[in-house]
Design a protein around this motif. Structure first.
Motif: not given
Length: 72
Positions: A48-55
């Motif tokens: 369920x992980x999504x990386x957006x802008x290093x977050x």
């Protein structure tokens, strides 16, 4: 003022029009009332992980589906 890097997706544009419930690891751990690192493991197992802008943000809908399938 810092200039926005062109390589990172804009979070507001990504979420606009999406019917996804995204939370941080800390928010998710509070929602499910489990320890922080247990939630981190759960999110990684569910994919369920999504990386957006290093977050890293977690899609709660994917977590819910995972729990329904694996908790019998």
């Amino acid at each position: 003022m810092a200039k926005m890097d062109e390589n990172f997706p804009d979070l507001d544009e990504f979420l606009e029009g999406k019917k996804r419930h995204l939370v941080s690891y800390a928010e998710g751990a509070r929602m499910y009332q489990i320890p922080y690192y247990s939630f981190v493991r759960l999110a990684k197992e569910a994919g369920a992980n999504t990386t957006l802008r290093r977050t890293c943000v977690i899609d709660v809908d994917i977590i819910e589906k995972y729990l329904e399938e694996h908790l019998d």
